[in-house]
Design an enzyme around this catalytic site. Structure first.
Site, PDB file in Angstrom:
ATOM      1  N   ASP A 142      -4.655  -0.730  -9.835  1.00 44.49           N
ATOM      2  CA  ASP A 142      -6.041  -1.006  -9.983  1.00 44.49           C
ATOM      3  C   ASP A 142      -6.579  -1.654 -11.479  1.00 44.49           C
ATOM      4  OD1 ASP A 142      -6.306  -0.331  -7.457  1.00 44.49           O
ATOM      5  OD2 ASP A 142      -7.509   1.297  -7.845  1.00 44.49           O
ATOM      6  N   TYR A 175      -3.296  12.741   0.637  1.00 48.32           N
ATOM      7  CA  TYR A 175      -2.607  11.982  -0.470  1.00 48.32           C
ATOM      8  C   TYR A 175      -1.506  12.707  -0.916  1.00 48.32           C
ATOM      9  CZ  TYR A 175      -1.954   9.170  -4.844  1.00 48.32           C
ATOM     10  OH  TYR A 175      -1.515   8.685  -5.790  1.00 48.32           O
ATOM     11  N   GLY A 221     -17.615   1.787  -3.665  1.00 47.63           N
ATOM     12  CA  GLY A 221     -17.094   2.840  -2.390  1.00 47.63           C
ATOM     13  C   GLY A 221     -16.498   2.109  -1.291  1.00 47.63           C
ATOM     14  N   GLU A 264       0.892  -1.341   0.097  1.00 46.15           N
ATOM     15  CA  GLU A 264      -0.179   0.076  -0.033  1.00 46.15           C
ATOM     16  C   GLU A 264       0.794   1.310   0.016  1.00 46.15           C
ATOM     17  OE1 GLU A 264      -3.177  -0.384  -1.127  1.00 46.15           O
ATOM     18  OE2 GLU A 264      -3.335  -1.877   0.582  1.00 46.15           O
TER      19      GLU A 264
END
Length: 392
Positions: free
Chosen positions: A178, A228, A128, A40
């Site tokens: 992704d 972020y 979500g 991550e």
């Protein structure tokens, strides 16, 4: 209670397509959501990630439109939107159509002209919860349109198109993970991706005695785009201080040696990224040999680092991960961690298959008792990546 497991396929979507548009689809394609098992906040640091495709998919059915305009329906029972062909490569309304518009525009840049099509979208990828429903949509649309217009688009290019759609049409500065696993996934395998050069390897993850449990915290604290961007900037600053192109080229010895110069925050950010890259590689070796205890150790280390060094977890997610060590069936859980960008969303756990539903229910009950929050879970195995289901 389980996350949505409604079956969707050619047989389920085709009757709706015919009902909505008056004719049958000529192409039906599917692409999965994903769960990141480990790795991550390493992607934008040129590091390693190790996701797997879900068995949950976005399914897209298309056919030439007899109206001369695009007619798109974003979900079963939704409004059918007519969009002139000349406007379909521009941002517009409804918002979800920008995912399709972006794919149309990116295909156009590759010389693939998308004529008027009727399109119906259906998905059982939960939205979500950090399971990449948007990547599944982008890659499924790209796969369907490429097949409809006889375009040879590689899996890698489908992933890059999906990423560009996020950047240009949805204003999300995401990494490539992704879309990449949605395009390249393979049933019974996890995928270890090197984000520096997009080289990857498929790692068998088909032990019937181990299942993947995904449990939603049912909270999403504002990740403030600022959080972020702030962390990304801190990593770039740390790399400059360490005199490396990116934190991918750093090691823990370098980070420790520069602790004072880095300062507390950049030191911890760098320690997470470097340590997480090491954990991804350890996890890959563990699952390849079915050493699930070792895989669990890597997952626990990942969560602690994301919580303490990268500071992207939240109390609810930490509670869920902690409960994995305290529920009655805790011994059936090899390891658990937050998954996704953080500040809410889901946790992922490796669980003994024979006990997985009992574990899921115990976690739901304990989480409700601790937080008052009702939530849901998903039991999954590694699914296939993007594919054409039907073509006529």
């Amino acid at each position: 209670m389980d996350l949505e497991q409604r079956e969707i396929n050619v047989g389920t979507i085709s009757p709706y397509f015919e009902q909505y548009f008056g004719h049958k689809p000529t192409v039906v394609a599917a692409s999965p959501g994903r769960v990141n098992l480990i790795g991550e906040h390493t992607d934008y640091n040129n590091g390693f990630v190790l996701p797997m495709a879900l068995e949950n998919n976005c399914v897209v059915a298309v056919a030439p439109s007899p109206t001369g305009k695009h007619r798109w329906c974003g979900s079963l029972g939704d409004t059918i939107y007519e969009i002139p062909v000349e406007e379909a490569s521009e941002k517009g309304e409804p918002f979800w159509s920008n995912y399709v518009r972006g794919v149309v525009a990116l295909l156009g840049r590759r010389g693939i002209e998308v004529g008027p099509v009727d399109m119906l979208i259906d998905s059982n990828v939960p939205r979500g919860g950090g399971l990449s429903s948007s990547a599944a949509l982008e890659v499924a649309v790209c796969t369907a349109l490429a097949a409809q217009f006889d375009a040879d688009i590689s899996s890698k290019d489908k992933a890059l198109i999906g990423q560009a759609v996020e950047h240009e049409f949805v204003n999300v500065p995401c990494g490539i993970m992704d879309q990449f696993v949605s395009a390249h996934g393979k049933k019974g395998h996890a995928l270890m991706l090197d984000c520096a050069d997009l080289e990857y390897k498929l790692i068998p993850m088909d032990d019937p005695e181990v299942s993947v449990l995904v449990l939603d915290s049912a909270v999403k604290h504002s990740l403030a785009d600022g959080a972020y961007g702030q962390r990304r900037k801190q990593c770039e600053e740390a790399a400059r201080i360490l005199n490396v192109p990116s934190l991918r080229e750093a090691d823990l010895q370098m980070v420790e040696a520069a602790k004072a110069e880095l300062g507390d925050v950049r030191y911890r950010r760098a320690r997470h990224v470097v340590g997480e890259n090491n954990r991804v590689q350890a996890f890959a070796g563990a699952i390849a040999t079915r050493n699930w205890d070792a895989a669990g150790v890597a997952m626990r280390g990942s969560h602690a680092s994301l919580r303490d060094d990268y500071e992207v977890s939240c109390p609810e997610v930490d509670t869920l991960v902690s409960l994995c060590d305290s529920i009655p069936s805790a011994s059936s859980i090899y390891g658990a961690r937050m998954t996704g960008g953080g500040f809410g969303g889901c946790i992922v756990a490796l669980v003994k298959t024979k006990d997985v539903d009992k574990v899921g229910q115990e976690l739901l009950d304990a989480y409700r008792a601790a937080t008052g929050i009702e939530t849901i879970y998903l039991v999954t195995r590694a699914g296939d990546g993007a594919r054409v289901l039907s073509r006529k």
